[in-house]
Design a protein around this motif. Structure first.
Motif, PDB file in Angstrom:
ATOM      1  N   GLY A 140       0.816  -1.212   0.000  1.00 45.72           N
ATOM      2  CA  GLY A 140       0.000   0.000   0.000  1.00 45.72           C
ATOM      3  C   GLY A 140       0.847   1.258   0.000  1.00 45.72           C
ATOM      4  O   GLY A 140       0.537   2.236  -0.691  1.00 45.72           O
ATOM      5  N   PHE A 141       1.943   1.237   0.750  1.00 47.49           N
ATOM      6  CA  PHE A 141       2.846   2.393   0.762  1.00 47.49           C
ATOM      7  C   PHE A 141       3.512   2.591  -0.602  1.00 47.49           C
ATOM      8  O   PHE A 141       3.706   3.724  -1.044  1.00 47.49           O
ATOM      9  CB  PHE A 141       3.911   2.254   1.853  1.00 47.49           C
ATOM     10  N   VAL A 142       3.834   1.507  -1.296  1.00 44.35           N
ATOM     11  CA  VAL A 142       4.395   1.618  -2.645  1.00 44.35           C
ATOM     12  C   VAL A 142       3.363   2.256  -3.578  1.00 44.35           C
ATOM     13  O   VAL A 142       3.688   3.142  -4.378  1.00 44.35           O
ATOM     14  CB  VAL A 142       4.853   0.237  -3.178  1.00 44.35           C
ATOM     15  N   ILE A 200       1.288   7.132  -6.678  1.00 44.86           N
ATOM     16  CA  ILE A 200       0.283   8.157  -6.953  1.00 44.86           C
ATOM     17  C   ILE A 200       0.811   9.545  -6.611  1.00 44.86           C
ATOM     18  O   ILE A 200       0.635  10.495  -7.381  1.00 44.86           O
ATOM     19  CB  ILE A 200      -1.033   7.830  -6.219  1.00 44.86           C
ATOM     20  N   ILE A 201       1.494   9.677  -5.493  1.00 45.32           N
ATOM     21  CA  ILE A 201       2.082  10.972  -5.129  1.00 45.32           C
ATOM     22  C   ILE A 201       3.168  11.360  -6.126  1.00 45.32           C
ATOM     23  O   ILE A 201       3.261  12.514  -6.544  1.00 45.32           O
ATOM     24  CB  ILE A 201       2.624  10.940  -3.687  1.00 45.32           C
ATOM     25  N   GLY A 202       3.975  10.381  -6.525  1.00 40.89           N
ATOM     26  CA  GLY A 202       5.017  10.653  -7.517  1.00 40.89           C
ATOM     27  C   GLY A 202       4.443  11.105  -8.850  1.00 40.89           C
ATOM     28  O   GLY A 202       4.961  12.022  -9.489  1.00 40.89           O
ATOM     29  N   ALA A 224       5.309  19.165 -11.954  1.00 42.83           N
ATOM     30  CA  ALA A 224       6.649  19.667 -12.268  1.00 42.83           C
ATOM     31  C   ALA A 224       6.883  19.852 -13.772  1.00 42.83           C
ATOM     32  O   ALA A 224       7.617  20.754 -14.178  1.00 42.83           O
ATOM     33  CB  ALA A 224       7.709  18.719 -11.703  1.00 42.83           C
ATOM     34  N   LYS A 225       6.274  19.017 -14.588  1.00 37.15           N
ATOM     35  CA  LYS A 225       6.506  19.055 -16.031  1.00 37.15           C
ATOM     36  C   LYS A 225       5.476  19.934 -16.730  1.00 37.15           C
ATOM     37  O   LYS A 225       4.289  19.866 -16.426  1.00 37.15           O
ATOM     38  CB  LYS A 225       6.404  17.646 -16.627  1.00 37.15           C
ATOM     39  N   SER A 226       5.947  20.731 -17.692  1.00 38.09           N
ATOM     40  CA  SER A 226       4.987  21.535 -18.444  1.00 38.09           C
ATOM     41  C   SER A 226       4.209  20.667 -19.438  1.00 38.09           C
ATOM     42  O   SER A 226       3.059  20.958 -19.744  1.00 38.09           O
ATOM     43  CB  SER A 226       5.700  22.675 -19.172  1.00 38.09           C
ATOM     44  N   GLU A 227       4.828  19.605 -19.939  1.00 45.57           N
ATOM     45  CA  GLU A 227       4.155  18.659 -20.836  1.00 45.57           C
ATOM     46  C   GLU A 227       4.490  17.239 -20.391  1.00 45.57           C
ATOM     47  O   GLU A 227       5.362  16.594 -20.982  1.00 45.57           O
ATOM     48  CB  GLU A 227       4.596  18.892 -22.280  1.00 45.57           C
ATOM     49  N   PRO A 228       3.785  16.739 -19.380  1.00 40.21           N
ATOM     50  CA  PRO A 228       4.106  15.396 -18.889  1.00 40.21           C
ATOM     51  C   PRO A 228       3.793  14.314 -19.921  1.00 40.21           C
ATOM     52  O   PRO A 228       2.850  14.434 -20.691  1.00 40.21           O
ATOM     53  CB  PRO A 228       3.230  15.241 -17.645  1.00 40.21           C
ATOM     54  N   ASN A 229       4.610  13.281 -19.918  1.00 45.19           N
ATOM     55  CA  ASN A 229       4.389  12.129 -20.780  1.00 45.19           C
ATOM     56  C   ASN A 229       3.157  11.383 -20.248  1.00 45.19           C
ATOM     57  O   ASN A 229       3.155  10.938 -19.107  1.00 45.19           O
ATOM     58  CB  ASN A 229       5.623  11.224 -20.742  1.00 45.19           C
ATOM     59  N   PRO A 230       2.104  11.247 -21.069  1.00 47.27           N
ATOM     60  CA  PRO A 230       0.882  10.615 -20.559  1.00 47.27           C
ATOM     61  C   PRO A 230       1.078   9.149 -20.171  1.00 47.27           C
ATOM     62  O   PRO A 230       0.390   8.647 -19.286  1.00 47.27           O
ATOM     63  CB  PRO A 230      -0.111  10.760 -21.711  1.00 47.27           C
ATOM     64  N   TYR A 231       2.024   8.468 -20.809  1.00 51.54           N
ATOM     65  CA  TYR A 231       2.263   7.067 -20.478  1.00 51.54           C
ATOM     66  C   TYR A 231       2.894   6.946 -19.090  1.00 51.54           C
ATOM     67  O   TYR A 231       2.535   6.062 -18.313  1.00 51.54           O
ATOM     68  CB  TYR A 231       3.155   6.401 -21.530  1.00 51.54           C
ATOM     69  N   VAL A 232       3.811   7.839 -18.780  1.00 51.34           N
ATOM     70  CA  VAL A 232       4.424   7.856 -17.446  1.00 51.34           C
ATOM     71  C   VAL A 232       3.376   8.236 -16.412  1.00 51.34           C
ATOM     72  O   VAL A 232       3.218   7.569 -15.383  1.00 51.34           O
ATOM     73  CB  VAL A 232       5.631   8.825 -17.397  1.00 51.34           C
ATOM     74  N   LEU A 233       2.652   9.303 -16.680  1.00 60.26           N
ATOM     75  CA  LEU A 233       1.662   9.812 -15.733  1.00 60.26           C
ATOM     76  C   LEU A 233       0.565   8.784 -15.438  1.00 60.26           C
ATOM     77  O   LEU A 233       0.349   8.395 -14.286  1.00 60.26           O
ATOM     78  CB  LEU A 233       1.040  11.103 -16.271  1.00 60.26           C
ATOM     79  N   HIS A 234      -0.108   8.315 -16.466  1.00 63.19           N
ATOM     80  CA  HIS A 234      -1.237   7.404 -16.268  1.00 63.19           C
ATOM     81  C   HIS A 234      -0.778   5.993 -15.897  1.00 63.19           C
ATOM     82  O   HIS A 234      -1.441   5.303 -15.121  1.00 63.19           O
ATOM     83  CB  HIS A 234      -2.138   7.379 -17.496  1.00 63.19           C
ATOM     84  N   GLY A 235       0.352   5.589 -16.439  1.00 70.86           N
ATOM     85  CA  GLY A 235       0.894   4.272 -16.073  1.00 70.86           C
ATOM     86  C   GLY A 235       1.279   4.205 -14.607  1.00 70.86           C
ATOM     87  O   GLY A 235       1.005   3.210 -13.922  1.00 70.86           O
ATOM     88  N   THR A 236       1.893   5.269 -14.100  1.00 73.35           N
ATOM     89  CA  THR A 236       2.261   5.315 -12.683  1.00 73.35           C
ATOM     90  C   THR A 236       1.018   5.378 -11.806  1.00 73.35           C
ATOM     91  O   THR A 236       0.953   4.725 -10.755  1.00 73.35           O
ATOM     92  CB  THR A 236       3.189   6.510 -12.412  1.00 73.35           C
ATOM     93  N   ASN A 237       0.020   6.143 -12.221  1.00 75.92           N
ATOM     94  CA  ASN A 237      -1.237   6.187 -11.472  1.00 75.92           C
ATOM     95  C   ASN A 237      -1.924   4.820 -11.459  1.00 75.92           C
ATOM     96  O   ASN A 237      -2.453   4.391 -10.426  1.00 75.92           O
ATOM     97  CB  ASN A 237      -2.181   7.231 -12.053  1.00 75.92           C
ATOM     98  N   LEU A 238      -1.907   4.131 -12.582  1.00 80.09           N
ATOM     99  CA  LEU A 238      -2.520   2.808 -12.651  1.00 80.09           C
ATOM    100  C   LEU A 238      -1.787   1.823 -11.747  1.00 80.09           C
ATOM    101  O   LEU A 238      -2.420   1.043 -11.023  1.00 80.09           O
ATOM    102  CB  LEU A 238      -2.540   2.311 -14.098  1.00 80.09           C
ATOM    103  N   ALA A 239      -0.471   1.862 -11.765  1.00 74.77           N
ATOM    104  CA  ALA A 239       0.314   0.990 -10.884  1.00 74.77           C
ATOM    105  C   ALA A 239       0.002   1.298  -9.418  1.00 74.77           C
ATOM    106  O   ALA A 239      -0.176   0.376  -8.605  1.00 74.77           O
ATOM    107  CB  ALA A 239       1.810   1.160 -11.164  1.00 74.77           C
TER     108      ALA A 239
END
Length: 84
Positions: free
Chosen positions: A10-12, A17-19, A26-41
């Motif tokens: 759960g902490f991971v 999600i916080i990351g 922080a990014k003006s144009e975040p990579n959607p794969y990084v953003l949504h993939g990290t949220n999904l994980a």
């Protein structure tokens, strides 16, 4: 207080999600794969934890969080295929 494996997972998930949120901010144009993939994980890890230590409102929230992440990944894939 002992920390079991489900709490650690759960902490991971929370860190993912916080990351992702920090990355998006922080990014003006975040990579959607990084953003949504990290949220999904993150949602997946938190769901595993919540299945062991059930908290229904949080479990439902993670379901919506995962659905929105999948929607974002789908949009990114469609946009990518149109640009190729």
């Amino acid at each position: 207080m002992t920390t079991d494996w489900a709490t650690l997972i759960g902490f991971v998930g929370m860190a993912c999600i916080i990351g992702a949120y920090a990355y998006m901010t922080a990014k003006s144009e975040p990579n959607p794969y990084v953003l949504h993939g990290t949220n999904l994980a993150g949602a997946a890890f938190l769901t595993v934890s919540l299945l062991v230590h059930t908290n229904w409102p949080s479990l439902v929230l993670e379901g919506f969080w995962a659905a929105i992440a999948l929607w974002g990944l789908g949009k990114a894939l469609r946009a990518r295929s149109r640009s190729v």
